[in-house]
Write a protein that holds these residues in place. Sequence first.
Motif, PDB file in Angstrom:
ATOM      1  N   ASN A  78       5.763  -3.806   4.070  1.00 25.62           N
ATOM      2  CA  ASN A  78       4.840  -4.325   4.937  1.00 25.62           C
ATOM      3  C   ASN A  78       3.784  -5.729   4.713  1.00 25.62           C
ATOM      4  O   ASN A  78       2.314  -4.992   4.884  1.00 25.62           O
ATOM      5  CB  ASN A  78       4.004  -3.388   5.905  1.00 25.62           C
ATOM      6  N   PHE A  79       3.714  -6.221   4.040  1.00 31.80           N
ATOM      7  CA  PHE A  79       2.828  -7.022   3.493  1.00 31.80           C
ATOM      8  C   PHE A  79       1.751  -7.883   4.575  1.00 31.80           C
ATOM      9  O   PHE A  79       0.339  -8.010   3.966  1.00 31.80           O
ATOM     10  CB  PHE A  79       3.471  -8.337   2.443  1.00 31.80           C
ATOM     11  N   HIS A  80       2.715  -7.640   5.470  1.00 35.30           N
ATOM     12  CA  HIS A  80       0.805  -8.519   6.705  1.00 35.30           C
ATOM     13  C   HIS A  80       0.174  -7.431   6.739  1.00 35.30           C
ATOM     14  O   HIS A  80      -0.751  -7.704   6.251  1.00 35.30           O
ATOM     15  CB  HIS A  80       2.063  -9.041   7.539  1.00 35.30           C
ATOM     16  N   PHE A  81       0.362  -6.357   7.013  1.00 35.46           N
ATOM     17  CA  PHE A  81      -0.522  -5.387   7.025  1.00 35.46           C
ATOM     18  C   PHE A  81      -1.064  -4.841   5.707  1.00 35.46           C
ATOM     19  O   PHE A  81      -2.674  -4.959   6.162  1.00 35.46           O
ATOM     20  CB  PHE A  81       0.099  -4.014   6.884  1.00 35.46           C
ATOM     21  N   GLU A  82      -0.908  -4.940   4.213  1.00 42.31           N
ATOM     22  CA  GLU A  82      -1.665  -4.574   2.963  1.00 42.31           C
ATOM     23  C   GLU A  82      -2.045  -6.634   2.578  1.00 42.31           C
ATOM     24  O   GLU A  82      -3.454  -5.752   2.355  1.00 42.31           O
ATOM     25  CB  GLU A  82      -0.447  -4.838   2.113  1.00 42.31           C
ATOM     26  N   GLY A  83      -1.983  -7.776   3.272  1.00 39.22           N
ATOM     27  CA  GLY A  83      -3.350  -8.332   3.085  1.00 39.22           C
ATOM     28  C   GLY A  83      -3.837  -7.917   3.535  1.00 39.22           C
ATOM     29  O   GLY A  83      -5.336  -8.110   3.530  1.00 39.22           O
ATOM     30  N   LYS A  84      -3.863  -8.052   5.222  1.00 35.33           N
ATOM     31  CA  LYS A  84      -5.251  -7.457   6.010  1.00 35.33           C
ATOM     32  C   LYS A  84      -5.911  -6.810   5.775  1.00 35.33           C
ATOM     33  O   LYS A  84      -7.196  -6.344   6.226  1.00 35.33           O
ATOM     34  CB  LYS A  84      -4.367  -7.625   7.672  1.00 35.33           C
ATOM     35  N   ALA A  85      -5.113  -5.476   5.237  1.00 37.32           N
ATOM     36  CA  ALA A  85      -5.847  -4.131   4.772  1.00 37.32           C
ATOM     37  C   ALA A  85      -6.718  -4.558   3.451  1.00 37.32           C
ATOM     38  O   ALA A  85      -8.191  -3.938   3.409  1.00 37.32           O
ATOM     39  CB  ALA A  85      -4.916  -3.584   4.446  1.00 37.32           C
ATOM     40  N   ASP A  86      -6.033  -6.128   2.368  1.00 34.72           N
ATOM     41  CA  ASP A  86      -7.034  -6.079   1.085  1.00 34.72           C
ATOM     42  C   ASP A  86      -8.224  -5.905   1.395  1.00 34.72           C
ATOM     43  O   ASP A  86      -9.157  -6.462   0.768  1.00 34.72           O
ATOM     44  CB  ASP A  86      -6.629  -7.014   0.647  1.00 34.72           C
ATOM     45  N   VAL A  87      -8.740  -7.324   2.517  1.00 36.57           N
ATOM     46  CA  VAL A  87     -10.207  -7.988   2.599  1.00 36.57           C
ATOM     47  C   VAL A  87     -11.000  -6.899   3.188  1.00 36.57           C
ATOM     48  O   VAL A  87     -12.336  -6.634   2.113  1.00 36.57           O
ATOM     49  CB  VAL A  87     -10.209  -9.000   4.182  1.00 36.57           C
ATOM     50  N   PRO A  88     -11.491  -5.822   3.779  1.00 35.31           N
ATOM     51  CA  PRO A  88     -12.432  -5.359   3.576  1.00 35.31           C
ATOM     52  C   PRO A  88     -12.150  -3.844   2.370  1.00 35.31           C
ATOM     53  O   PRO A  88     -13.382  -3.838   2.620  1.00 35.31           O
ATOM     54  CB  PRO A  88     -11.875  -3.787   4.840  1.00 35.31           C
ATOM     55  N   LYS A  89     -11.428  -3.540   1.775  1.00 36.60           N
ATOM     56  CA  LYS A  89     -11.338  -2.930   0.477  1.00 36.60           C
ATOM     57  C   LYS A  89     -12.254  -4.529  -0.667  1.00 36.60           C
ATOM     58  O   LYS A  89     -12.655  -3.865  -1.318  1.00 36.60           O
ATOM     59  CB  LYS A  89      -9.946  -2.716   0.343  1.00 36.60           C
ATOM     60  N   HIS A  90     -11.672  -5.565  -0.355  1.00 34.94           N
ATOM     61  CA  HIS A  90     -12.466  -6.531  -1.299  1.00 34.94           C
ATOM     62  C   HIS A  90     -13.903  -6.422  -0.870  1.00 34.94           C
ATOM     63  O   HIS A  90     -14.627  -6.482  -2.011  1.00 34.94           O
ATOM     64  CB  HIS A  90     -12.017  -8.388  -1.352  1.00 34.94           C
ATOM     65  N   ILE A  91     -14.447  -6.119  -0.195  1.00 27.81           N
ATOM     66  CA  ILE A  91     -15.861  -6.315   0.899  1.00 27.81           C
ATOM     67  C   ILE A  91     -16.219  -5.067   0.541  1.00 27.81           C
ATOM     68  O   ILE A  91     -17.604  -5.178  -0.298  1.00 27.81           O
ATOM     69  CB  ILE A  91     -15.666  -6.921   2.459  1.00 27.81           C
TER      70      ILE A  91
END
Length: 190
Positions: A53-66
């Motif tokens: 479910n890479f679409h979800f993963e991509g959106k979840a990666d940004v807050p983690k990065h921040i």
Amino acid sequence: MAPNEYARNLETKQGLNIETAANSPVMSAALTHFVFSSLSDAERWSGGKYAWNFHFEGKADVPKHIKNKIPDLAAKMSTVQVGIYASNWKGGMERPQKQEDGSFVVQIPDVAEKKLPWFFVQPDTGVYVKALLENEPGKHVLAFSEMTTWREFWELWSSMRGVKVQVQVVSVESFSSPCQRFSGGISRSH
């Protein structure tokens, strides 16, 4: 590159662009609250069961990065996670296929009669964002407009348009693969 991989890369790139803009010196000086639309980390929360479910993963990666790299921006961040866009039927995998007699055929995934969190973007996004902005940063909301099943969604769609719709239940794998959908002579006209 698979569509899911492309979607993840695009979501991550767009999110990092938003992050860069929000963290720029001019914006950062004036920014008191940063609201980011995210999705859950499906692979993590499923214990590795849903690793595609890479679409979800991509959106979840940004807050983690921040949170890991930009603590000043993280201190101003709240997130909103929305349910299934009810408008996705207009161009996504769920698009109903018009038949020669004027009726429609739509396929739904075989997930029993599980209620899902549907979201109506135009009327409801502002309600949730406003609620976040009325509170201190660091809040996270799961936003939905209505809990309903796939079948109930299409029955409502059919009655609102005054058209007949035949619902075909297919495996989750078949539903997730556009190449396998609508085989067996069903018209592809729009």
